[in-house]
Scaffold this active site. Structure first.
Site, PDB file in Angstrom:
ATOM      1  N   LYS A  46       0.866  -1.185   0.000  1.00 16.90           N
ATOM      2  CA  LYS A  46       0.000   0.000   0.000  1.00 16.90           C
ATOM      3  C   LYS A  46       0.902   1.234   0.000  1.00 16.90           C
ATOM      4  CE  LYS A  46      -3.364   2.942   0.692  1.00 16.90           C
ATOM      5  NZ  LYS A  46      -4.119   3.387  -0.489  1.00 16.90           N
ATOM      6  N   CYS A 129      -1.666   9.917  -6.569  1.00 12.61           N
ATOM      7  CA  CYS A 129      -2.852   9.608  -5.758  1.00 12.61           C
ATOM      8  C   CYS A 129      -3.967  10.595  -6.072  1.00 12.61           C
ATOM      9  CB  CYS A 129      -2.550   9.649  -4.268  1.00 12.61           C
ATOM     10  SG  CYS A 129      -4.078   9.389  -3.327  1.00 12.61           S
TER      11      CYS A 129
HETATM   12  O1  RRO Z   1      -5.370   5.774  -0.962  1.00 10.16           O
HETATM   13  C1  RRO Z   1      -6.004   6.175  -1.968  1.00 10.16           C
HETATM   14  O2  RRO Z   1      -7.055   6.834  -1.901  1.00 10.16           O
HETATM   15  C2  RRO Z   1      -5.512   5.909  -3.332  1.00 10.16           C
HETATM   16  C3  RRO Z   1      -4.206   6.069  -3.723  1.00 10.16           C
HETATM   17 BR1  RRO Z   1      -2.847   6.525  -2.544  1.00 10.16          BR
HETATM   18  C4  RRO Z   1      -3.841   5.879  -5.084  1.00 10.16           C
HETATM   19  O3  RRO Z   1      -2.698   6.040  -5.509  1.00 10.16           O
HETATM   20  N1  RRO Z   1      -4.824   5.541  -5.955  1.00 10.16           N
HETATM   21  C5  RRO Z   1      -6.089   5.384  -5.558  1.00 10.16           C
HETATM   22  O4  RRO Z   1      -6.954   5.076  -6.409  1.00 10.16           O
HETATM   23  N2  RRO Z   1      -6.431   5.559  -4.247  1.00 10.16           N
END
Ligand code: RRO
Length: 295
Positions: A46, A129
């Site tokens: 993650k 993100c």
């Molecule tokens: O954690 C998120 O909301 C998230 C991330 Br870091 C990302 O790179 N891509 C995404 O769809 N959600």
């Protein structure tokens, strides 16, 4: 079917060419253990931050047969957790720690600390993100990216990366680009720095999905979030194809809307060397890797 075969990126051998996408089934110890026991060829964590973070309010992930939408908001257990668990994971599979780039000084601190232990094979800098509320997506700001990479790769201890010694290898998770000029500008920047691979694409930002009552299906940010699944595939394919042309020798990990062998082969046909699976992994669980590798 070449995606079933091992592949070597630099000195790292992936068991096959299927990985999870950062953020999918890779936040908790149990999820990472599930991936270790699955048939994936390597594991991505993650996207993590310096400190553990609870992320956005629930419900924050929704999926159906054709799409997913999330606004997880970088919920993670802090980089030390993903670093320390790498000691075990790297005994069995290649391991990529994804770092969420939210605060640049913290990003540098995390990289420096992860480099000391070498419990992972690559760092994947997530500059895409879609869900940091109030913050633009770094990967869309070409001049900010230039400043960020200039600082990152001019740090004294990063000269080792430039000289190609055994320092950690850094890849990038990129947002989808919707315009060829942006793809060219980003490629020129990537070419300037010792970036070891790119992963294209992250979720498509700024989507909204409504249920049968015209209500939002995720809670945060007025229901707006990053989109994956079938709807993302045409953009993932076009981005990989464009980057392949613009960066002919750089390894590319394709991502976006992969759920079948045909999807994987499409990504390989436009120049990907590996692929990451996101929405389908959430839908089906880690047994998706075994299914895709069968026959
Ligand atoms: O954690 C998120 O909301 C998230 C991330 Br870091 C990302 O790179 N891509 C995404 O769809 N959600």
């Amino acid at each position: 079917m070449t995606y079933k075969l091992p592949i070597k990126l630099y000195d790292v051998t992936f068991h096959n060419r299927l990985l999870n996408s950062a953020g999918c089934w890779c936040t908790t110890e149990q999820e990472l253990t599930d991936l270790l026991e699955s048939h994936c060829g390597g594991i991505v964590s993650k996207s993590c931050l310096f400190e553990p973070y609870k992320g956005n309010p629930h419900p924050r992930v929704f999926y159906n047969e054709v799409l997913s939408i999330n606004s997880t908001g970088l919920a993670n257990q802090g980089y030390l957790f993903y670093n320390n668990i790498g000691k075990e994971i790297t005994k069995f599979k290649p391991y990529i720690i994804s770092i969420g780039v939210k605060n640049i000084d913290e990003t540098f601190k995390m990289i420096q600390s992860i480099e000391k232990n070498q419990y992972c094979d690559f760092i994947e800098l997530n500059i895409s993100c879609p869900n940091i509320i109030g913050k633009p997506i770094l990967g869309y700001n070409i001049s900010e990216c230039l400043m960020f990479f200039s600082r990152l790769f001019s740090r004294k201890d990063h000269h080792a990366i430039i000289n190609n010694t055994n320092k950690l290898k850094i890849g990038l998770k990129l947002p989808p680009y919707f315009d060829q000029v942006q793809l060219k500008e980003m490629s020129d920047i990537i070419n300037t720095f010792p970036i070891k691979y790119i992963c294209s694409i992250n979720g498509m930002p700024n989507g909204l999905v409504l249920n049968e009552f015209h209500e939002k299906v995720i809670e945060p940010n007025d229901g707006i979030g990053g989109m994956g699944g079938c709807v993302a595939k045409p953009f993932g394919l076009s981005n990989v194809k464009s980057f392949r042309r613009l960066l002919p020798t750089l390894p590319i990990i394709g991502c976006g809307g992969i759920s079948t062998k045909k999807d994987i082969e499409d990504y390989f046909s436009v120049g990907a060397s590996l692929v990451q699976i996101g929405t389908q992994l959430i839908r089906e669980g880690p047994s998706c890797f075994e299914r895709l590798l069968k026959n």
